[in-house]
Design an enzyme around this catalytic site. Structure first.
Site, short mmCIF file in Angstrom:
data_model
loop_
_atom_site.label_atom_id
_atom_site.label_comp_id
_atom_site.label_asym_id
_atom_site.label_seq_id
_atom_site.Cartn_x
_atom_site.Cartn_y
_atom_site.Cartn_z
N ARG A 233 29.98 48.30 24.64
CA ARG A 233 29.23 48.44 26.01
C ARG A 233 28.25 48.29 25.71
O ARG A 233 27.66 49.39 24.63
CB ARG A 233 30.25 49.74 26.82
CG ARG A 233 31.34 49.24 27.83
CD ARG A 233 31.56 47.96 28.74
NE ARG A 233 32.69 47.61 28.52
CZ ARG A 233 33.95 46.85 28.47
NH1 ARG A 233 34.01 46.14 26.90
NH2 ARG A 233 35.52 46.70 28.77
N GLU A 262 26.48 40.14 31.48
CA GLU A 262 27.17 38.93 31.29
C GLU A 262 26.87 37.95 32.09
O GLU A 262 27.65 38.27 32.82
CB GLU A 262 28.13 39.63 29.83
CG GLU A 262 28.01 40.65 28.32
CD GLU A 262 29.22 41.28 28.17
OE1 GLU A 262 28.78 42.10 27.13
OE2 GLU A 262 30.06 40.62 28.40
N HIS A 281 31.45 38.38 24.01
CA HIS A 281 32.10 39.88 24.46
C HIS A 281 33.58 38.89 24.05
O HIS A 281 34.52 39.09 24.51
CB HIS A 281 32.40 39.28 25.48
CG HIS A 281 32.54 41.50 25.70
ND1 HIS A 281 31.83 41.80 26.75
CD2 HIS A 281 33.51 41.70 25.45
CE1 HIS A 281 32.67 43.08 27.15
NE2 HIS A 281 34.02 43.10 26.63
#
Length: 318
Positions: A233, A262, A281
């Site tokens: 994370r 993000e 991601h």
């Protein structure tokens, strides 16, 4: 308190609500598993009766005692829990599927690319330049993997298969044999020596109150030329501290699949971090078959009155 199982009578009456972004084929599979038709999971309050929801987010209107069970289509549930109080007694499960395998291959890909000078050769090709570069063997080097659960263990196992010495970092030191994939496991308060000797530092931590900013100036100061890879994370990393370590040379390179915010805007300073690659991601994208398989396993456990193995402890956040 986490509900172990809703009970057969409540489960039989539960309405199945599914997020609109789920594919039609996945919805049909969820209907087959549960033996009932699916309804859309929307922002408005659903009609009466107990609720079984599948999706990535839970609307505020459904954060009530009518929620029996929410199955997250993602492995990380921190955004779901941060959005508001979790209904007391409601079961929360998550999807992991083959994410560990996917993330492990992502990490190995970058490790091998670095050792074989893939970025440098790509740059030379663009310049039509012919120049030999010395390669580096991974065998015998050390990877320090933060997180010893299913994902961290999968990363360690794949690296270990290439001859890499794998050291796991858990919240506290453990006695007895290390988990599969690891040569050794240390506690988070005794990682300084391992950081100094690591060639790769792999972050696979969840986002919790205890892990926010976990990789800060202190830890990066202990690194001696390792490459830092974050597949956990973004909130676990202090980006200013990472930048200082990159510019000072303590951190050789960085590969960041996750960021605190993000997506990063084109003007975000994170794009200008030296010797850093940012990916979207995407190291462990969840597939429909992952959701269906993990939901089916949870359904079977709940139907038999057992707590599913993929249950999230809402107090701890994972």
């Amino acid at each position: 308190m986490i509900r172990v199982a809703p009970g057969p009578e409540l489960l039989a009456r539960a309405r199945l609500l599914v997020a609109p972004e789920l594919s039609a084929s996945l919805v049909r599979e969820l209907e087959r598993i549960t033996g009932r038709g699916a309804e859309p999971l929307g922002d408005g309050e659903a009609a009466g009766g107990p609720l079984l929801c599948v999706g990535a987010a839970l609307p505020d209107a459904l954060r009530t005692d009518r929620l029996l069970w929410f199955h997250s289509v993602n492995a990380g549930t921190d955004p779901l829990l941060a959005a508001g109080p979790w209904p007391a007694g409601a079961l929360l499960t998550r999807t992991v599927g083959r994410m560990g395998e996917r993330i492990a291959q992502y990490v190995l890909g970058w490790v091998l690319a670095e050792c074989q000078n893939v970025p440098e050769y790509a740059a030379q090709h663009a310049r039509a330049e012919w120049r030999r570069l010395p390669s580096e063997l991974v065998a015998g080097q050390t990877a320090l993997v933060y997180g010893t659960g299913r994902i961290g263990g999968a990363v360690a196992g794949l690296l270990r298969g290439c001859g890499v010495r794998t050291v796991g970092v858990a919240r506290t030191a453990r006695t007895g044999p290390p988990p599969p994939g690891f040569d050794r496991v240390v506690g988070a308060d005794e990682d300084a020596g391992e950081l100094a000797g690591a060639r790769w530092v792999v972050a696979a931590l969840p986002s919790t109150g205890a892990t926010e900013g976990f990789f800060g100036a202190g830890r990066f100061a202990a690194v001696r030329g390792a490459t830092f890879v974050n597949v956990g994370r973004g909130a676990t990393v202090d980006l200013e501290a990472l930048e200082a370590a990159l510019r000072g040379g303590g951190v050789r390179r960085a590969v960041l699949d996750v960021l605190p915010e993000e997506p990063a805007a084109p003007g975000d300073p994170v794009w200008r971090l030296p010797r850093t690659v940012i990916t979207s991601h995407s190291a462990g994208i969840t597939a429909d078959e992952d959701v269906a398989r993990d939901f089916a396993a949870c359904w079977e456990a709940v139907r038999k009155g057992r707590r599913p193995g993929l249950t999230v402890d809402v107090e701890r956040g994972y």
